[in-house]
Design an enzyme around this catalytic site. Sequence first.
Site, PDB file in Angstrom:
ATOM      1  N   LEU A 290       1.234   2.827  -6.583  1.00  0.00           N
ATOM      2  CA  LEU A 290       0.968   2.064  -7.814  1.00  0.00           C
ATOM      3  C   LEU A 290       1.333   2.842  -9.082  1.00  0.00           C
ATOM      4  O   LEU A 290       1.503   2.249 -10.147  1.00  0.00           O
ATOM      5  CB  LEU A 290      -0.510   1.659  -7.866  1.00  0.00           C
ATOM      6  CG  LEU A 290      -0.931   0.626  -6.823  1.00  0.00           C
ATOM      7  CD1 LEU A 290      -2.448   0.614  -6.657  1.00  0.00           C
ATOM      8  CD2 LEU A 290      -0.423  -0.764  -7.217  1.00  0.00           C
TER       9      LEU A 290
ATOM     10  N   TYR B 219     -14.820   7.324 -11.397  1.00  0.00           N
ATOM     11  CA  TYR B 219     -14.347   6.124 -10.691  1.00  0.00           C
ATOM     12  C   TYR B 219     -14.827   4.854 -11.419  1.00  0.00           C
ATOM     13  O   TYR B 219     -14.031   3.943 -11.693  1.00  0.00           O
ATOM     14  CB  TYR B 219     -14.857   6.187  -9.248  1.00  0.00           C
ATOM     15  CG  TYR B 219     -14.779   4.891  -8.493  1.00  0.00           C
ATOM     16  CD1 TYR B 219     -13.554   4.339  -8.151  1.00  0.00           C
ATOM     17  CD2 TYR B 219     -15.943   4.221  -8.108  1.00  0.00           C
ATOM     18  CE1 TYR B 219     -13.493   3.137  -7.446  1.00  0.00           C
ATOM     19  CE2 TYR B 219     -15.888   3.035  -7.406  1.00  0.00           C
ATOM     20  CZ  TYR B 219     -14.662   2.488  -7.078  1.00  0.00           C
ATOM     21  OH  TYR B 219     -14.594   1.310  -6.389  1.00  0.00           O
TER      22      TYR B 219
ATOM     23  N   ASP C 185       0.875  -1.175   0.000  1.00  0.00           N
ATOM     24  CA  ASP C 185       0.000   0.000   0.000  1.00  0.00           C
ATOM     25  C   ASP C 185       0.912   1.225   0.000  1.00  0.00           C
ATOM     26  O   ASP C 185       2.096   1.122   0.326  1.00  0.00           O
ATOM     27  CB  ASP C 185      -0.887   0.011   1.258  1.00  0.00           C
ATOM     28  CG  ASP C 185      -2.177   0.814   1.060  1.00  0.00           C
ATOM     29  OD1 ASP C 185      -3.260   0.198   1.039  1.00  0.00           O
ATOM     30  OD2 ASP C 185      -2.110   2.047   0.901  1.00  0.00           O
TER      31      ASP C 185
HETATM   32  P1  NAI Z   1      -9.966   1.762   0.543  1.00  0.00           P
HETATM   33  O1  NAI Z   1     -10.003   3.132  -0.005  1.00  0.00           O
HETATM   34  O2  NAI Z   1     -10.281   1.549   1.988  1.00  0.00           O
HETATM   35  O3  NAI Z   1      -8.562   1.079   0.249  1.00  0.00           O
HETATM   36  C1  NAI Z   1      -7.823   1.345  -0.926  1.00  0.00           C
HETATM   37  C2  NAI Z   1      -6.359   1.317  -0.567  1.00  0.00           C
HETATM   38  O4  NAI Z   1      -5.620   1.617  -1.746  1.00  0.00           O
HETATM   39  C3  NAI Z   1      -5.978   2.361   0.502  1.00  0.00           C
HETATM   40  O5  NAI Z   1      -5.323   1.748   1.584  1.00  0.00           O
HETATM   41  C4  NAI Z   1      -5.062   3.339  -0.247  1.00  0.00           C
HETATM   42  O6  NAI Z   1      -3.998   3.823   0.565  1.00  0.00           O
HETATM   43  C5  NAI Z   1      -4.551   2.465  -1.365  1.00  0.00           C
HETATM   44  N1  NAI Z   1      -4.172   3.291  -2.532  1.00  0.00           N
HETATM   45  C6  NAI Z   1      -4.886   4.267  -3.125  1.00  0.00           C
HETATM   46  N2  NAI Z   1      -4.188   4.797  -4.142  1.00  0.00           N
HETATM   47  C7  NAI Z   1      -2.994   4.137  -4.169  1.00  0.00           C
HETATM   48  C8  NAI Z   1      -1.841   4.246  -4.982  1.00  0.00           C
HETATM   49  N3  NAI Z   1      -1.760   5.147  -5.979  1.00  0.00           N
HETATM   50  N4  NAI Z   1      -0.823   3.418  -4.723  1.00  0.00           N
HETATM   51  C9  NAI Z   1      -0.878   2.500  -3.715  1.00  0.00           C
HETATM   52  N5  NAI Z   1      -1.937   2.356  -2.907  1.00  0.00           N
HETATM   53  C10 NAI Z   1      -3.002   3.170  -3.143  1.00  0.00           C
HETATM   54  O7  NAI Z   1     -10.962   0.897  -0.353  1.00  0.00           O
HETATM   55  P2  NAI Z   1     -11.626  -0.500  -0.012  1.00  0.00           P
HETATM   56  O8  NAI Z   1     -13.021  -0.236   0.393  1.00  0.00           O
HETATM   57  O9  NAI Z   1     -10.752  -1.302   0.843  1.00  0.00           O
HETATM   58  O10 NAI Z   1     -11.699  -1.147  -1.464  1.00  0.00           O
HETATM   59  C11 NAI Z   1     -10.640  -1.923  -1.963  1.00  0.00           C
HETATM   60  C12 NAI Z   1     -10.799  -2.060  -3.470  1.00  0.00           C
HETATM   61  O11 NAI Z   1     -12.056  -2.637  -3.767  1.00  0.00           O
HETATM   62  C13 NAI Z   1     -10.742  -0.725  -4.202  1.00  0.00           C
HETATM   63  O12 NAI Z   1     -10.060  -0.919  -5.433  1.00  0.00           O
HETATM   64  C14 NAI Z   1     -12.188  -0.404  -4.471  1.00  0.00           C
HETATM   65  O13 NAI Z   1     -12.339   0.381  -5.642  1.00  0.00           O
HETATM   66  C15 NAI Z   1     -12.784  -1.794  -4.636  1.00  0.00           C
HETATM   67  N6  NAI Z   1     -14.178  -1.834  -4.267  1.00  0.00           N
HETATM   68  C16 NAI Z   1     -14.543  -1.742  -2.944  1.00  0.00           C
HETATM   69  C17 NAI Z   1     -15.875  -1.800  -2.593  1.00  0.00           C
HETATM   70  C18 NAI Z   1     -16.304  -1.779  -1.173  1.00  0.00           C
HETATM   71  O14 NAI Z   1     -17.507  -1.899  -0.945  1.00  0.00           O
HETATM   72  N7  NAI Z   1     -15.417  -1.651  -0.179  1.00  0.00           N
HETATM   73  C19 NAI Z   1     -16.924  -1.926  -3.621  1.00  0.00           C
HETATM   74  C20 NAI Z   1     -16.425  -1.993  -4.966  1.00  0.00           C
HETATM   75  C21 NAI Z   1     -15.092  -1.972  -5.264  1.00  0.00           C
HETATM   76  C1  15L Z   2     -17.472   1.056  -4.306  1.00  0.00           C
HETATM   77  O1  15L Z   2     -17.008   0.814  -5.414  1.00  0.00           O
HETATM   78  C2  15L Z   2     -16.695   1.772  -3.301  1.00  0.00           C
HETATM   79  O2  15L Z   2     -15.333   1.429  -3.317  1.00  0.00           O
HETATM   80  C3  15L Z   2     -17.221   1.606  -1.877  1.00  0.00           C
HETATM   81  O3  15L Z   2     -16.644   2.594  -1.043  1.00  0.00           O
HETATM   82  C4  15L Z   2     -18.745   1.702  -1.863  1.00  0.00           C
HETATM   83  O4  15L Z   2     -19.140   2.989  -2.259  1.00  0.00           O
HETATM   84  C5  15L Z   2     -19.323   0.657  -2.799  1.00  0.00           C
HETATM   85  O5  15L Z   2     -18.782   0.782  -4.097  1.00  0.00           O
HETATM   86  C6  15L Z   2     -20.847   0.725  -2.899  1.00  0.00           C
HETATM   87  O6  15L Z   2     -21.354   0.879  -4.004  1.00  0.00           O
HETATM   88  O7  15L Z   2     -21.503   0.606  -1.870  1.00  0.00           O
END
Ligand code: NAI
Ligand code: 15L
Length: 266
Positions: free
Chosen positions: A51, A135, A33
């Site tokens: 990244l 996004y 991360d």
């Molecule tokens: P989050 O925002 O809590 O975690 C994302 C992580 O990626 C963070 O720790 C951040 O520091 C890291 N990050 C961001 N930009 C970066 C970069 N340029 N280089 C390295 N690290 C970087 O998101 P969450 O909720 O844990 O989601 C994880 C993945 O799942 C994301 O890709 C998100 O788009 C996807 N996702 C999540 C959903 C959810 O309900 N939590 C729903 C749909 C998709």
């Molecule tokens: C996502 O893609 C996001 O990462 C998460 O934070 C929520 O907004 C989720 O979708 C959602 O649709 O509930």
Amino acid sequence: MLKTLLMTGAAGGVGTALRPMLRELAETVVLSDMADISDVQPHEQFKRCDLSDARGVDDLLEGVDGVIHLGGISVERPFDLIVQGNVVGMYNLYEAARRHSRPRVIFASSNHVVGFYRRDERLDNQVVPRPDSLYGVSKVFGEAIASLYFDKFGIETLSVRIGSCFAKPANPRMLATWLSSRDMLSLCARAFAAPRIGHTVVYGASDNEEQWWDNGNAAFLGWRPKDSSEQWRAEILASLGPEDPANPATLYQGGGFVCGEHPANL
Ligand code: NAI
Ligand code: 15L
């Protein structure tokens, strides 16, 4: 069982929830991360990496035989931020995977790829994307690069259009979109174990009463989600009340993302 699993975005919400369960999938887990991670366990290593740094990402892929790619911008944000994390970051990851041993990838795509479909439409994994945000557009790009790198270079990916992966659903919409971390883990396990996945798109929702998505085309994975949002229905409806059916956030699958502010103002 994988030898070395890389999980990007490991400091985020989903990564933190999955982390304690990853021993089931791999002997060694490389956590990465741009943010710090504490409490690194004996079977884990932490490698800080942005990244958008191609060299750094290339180093991350050294000796890796499976990837869970969660890293990147996870909500609507200004275009430049999204491009660095989700477009340049995806390209760097797949280029590094191509140069190393072409590990199988689980890509955290999102329901926001299809957020402008109405909630009364049932979607399979062949529908044309209708993203609800920049996004969501970046996740369409992610799925496209996964498809290209399979067809051209043989790197296999499961693109998971995750619904809402949190400890529990937070509103009526999430009664349909909720995905438990345990079900996410079992989906990753099926994807790594399957003999061949090519590039497959699957929707990531638990065994909820209300279902918007049809995973029939990914049935070969044999994934059976076990959890359900139903236990929270009464509590959510009692605290938030019914949704306004005329609100676009209620009409469309993407919820609030369909009517959010212009991203430049975020
Ligand atoms: P989050 O925002 O809590 O975690 C994302 C992580 O990626 C963070 O720790 C951040 O520091 C890291 N990050 C961001 N930009 C970066 C970069 N340029 N280089 C390295 N690290 C970087 O998101 P969450 O909720 O844990 O989601 C994880 C993945 O799942 C994301 O890709 C998100 O788009 C996807 N996702 C999540 C959903 C959810 O309900 N939590 C729903 C749909 C998709
Ligand atoms: C996502 O893609 C996001 O990462 C998460 O934070 C929520 O907004 C989720 O979708 C959602 O649709 O509930």
